[in-house]
Scaffold this active site. Structure first.
Site, PDB file in Angstrom:
ATOM      1  CG  ASN A 137      -1.478   5.267  14.931  1.00 26.30           C
ATOM      2  OD1 ASN A 137      -0.887   5.106  15.997  1.00 26.30           O
ATOM      3  ND2 ASN A 137      -2.195   4.317  14.364  1.00 26.30           N
ATOM      4  CG  ASP A 156      -0.674   1.555   4.870  1.00 28.15           C
ATOM      5  OD1 ASP A 156       0.116   1.696   5.822  1.00 28.15           O
ATOM      6  OD2 ASP A 156      -1.356   0.528   4.693  1.00 28.15           O
ATOM      7  N   GLY A 162      -5.064  16.094  11.082  1.00 32.90           N
ATOM      8  CA  GLY A 162      -3.852  16.284  10.279  1.00 32.90           C
ATOM      9  C   GLY A 162      -2.645  15.562  10.839  1.00 32.90           C
ATOM     10  CG  ASN A 199      -2.028  -1.003   1.150  1.00 38.72           C
ATOM     11  OD1 ASN A 199      -2.317  -1.554   0.093  1.00 38.72           O
ATOM     12  ND2 ASN A 199      -2.642  -1.271   2.293  1.00 38.72           N
TER      13      ASN A 199
END
Ligand code: ADP
Length: 289
Positions: free
Chosen positions: A182, A235, A207, A43
């Site tokens: 993340n 990804d 964001g 990905n």
């Protein structure tokens, strides 16, 4: 154009939808089935290529019926597959059950991804010739370490998306120039990340933020979009970031956030990765606001 070597995973996702998942020993009738090519490596490679990178994928498929389809997904996207090998046994797969409540249960079988234990001479040449090496954690960590060391020794920027998240030996962190995490991964890996020169944290609809080697901070607000499915947004973000990293963190972040946001507007992981023209258009619109 940035040259990017992705050393990572490629999978076929087998997605079944069912009203109620079976109990042990029980058989139930499912409602739907789809084969969805994925894997974080694949990905991110497609995302980097579509965002304007020149990508070579270093990875493995098996000797089963999925191998040809997986290879084709990369090559159709324009990703170089000359370093994609075929090994004996199954390709990487994820068996996914989505129940009526929208809850997922997933079994990942590493298959060929787990057999990415060696880097060939040609793989090493590809890594050394690249501007950026991009890795995730769906192949053996020893291979990630070997790739990162070889990249560092040859002046290739080492970018790691430590996902699925896990603790890594300090010797791996010592080779990383850029980490993309993340919020959950950022919290879990905070101690290790403090030693990484460039850390990008994705913040979903809000964001992303950047922390540089001298503690300098940047933040990139989220791009407002009509969200359909956030699968693959991370990804897509990481791939676009790699493709534009050479232009500096501010520009790279703007591209990554725009690509990531666009990926949420369509269903699926690889199918939702935006094309270059779409990203350019969205960036131009954002600039005009
Ligand atoms: P992950 O899916 O890996 O947990 P995030 O949820 O932080 O990662 O999303 C990755 C990136 O995708 C974000 O930084 C952002 O650019 C984009 N994105 C994700 N969700 C949204 C959203 N609801 N609206 C706009 N952009 C989003």
């Amino acid at each position: 154009m940035a040259r990017i070597a992705v050393v990572g995973s490629i999978n076929m996702d087998l997605v079944t939808t069912v009203g109620r998942r079976p109990e042990p020993g029980e058989t139930v009738s499912g409602e739907g089935f789809a084969l969805v090519p994925g894997g974080k490596g694949s990905n991110q490679a497609i995302a980097a290529q579509r965002a304007g990178g020149d990508v070579e994928f270093v990875g493995a498929v098996g000797d089963d019926v999925f191998a040809a389809a997986l290879r084709e997904v990369l090559s159709k996207a324009g990703v170089g597959v000359s370093r994609l090998r075929a090994v004996d046994g199954p390709s990487g797969i994820a068996a996914i059950v989505v129940d009526g409540g929208g809850e997922n249960s997933i079994i990942v079988v590493a298959g060929a991804n787990g057999r990415m234990t060696e880097l060939t001479v040609a793989d090493r040449e590809t890594i050394a010739a690249a501007d950026v090496l991009m890795c995730q954690l769906e192949i053996p960590v020893a291979t990630v370490l070997a790739a990162a060391r070889h990249a560092r020794a040859n002046g290739t920027v080492v970018m790691l998306n430590p996902s699925p998240v896990r603790e890594l030996p300090a010797e791996v962190w010592a080779e990383i120039d850029v980490a993309v995490v993340n919020e959950g991964e950022g919290e879990q890996l905070a101690a290790a990340l403090s030693g990484v020169p460039h850390v990008i944290t994705t913040l979903g609809a809000a964001g992303a933020s950047y922390r540089g080697p001298r503690g300098e901070m940047l933040s990139q607000p989220g791009i407002p979009v009509r969200v359909v499915d956030t699968t693959g947004a991370g990804d897509t973000f990481t791939g676009a970031l790699a493709a534009h990293w050479h232009r500096g963190p501010r520009t790279a972040l703007a591209w990554a956030c725009t690509a990531g946001a666009l990926a949420t507007t369509k269903l699926g992981a690889s199918a939702s990765i935006p094309e270059l023209a779409e990203i350019r258009r969205a960036l131009a619109e954002a600039g005009a606001r």
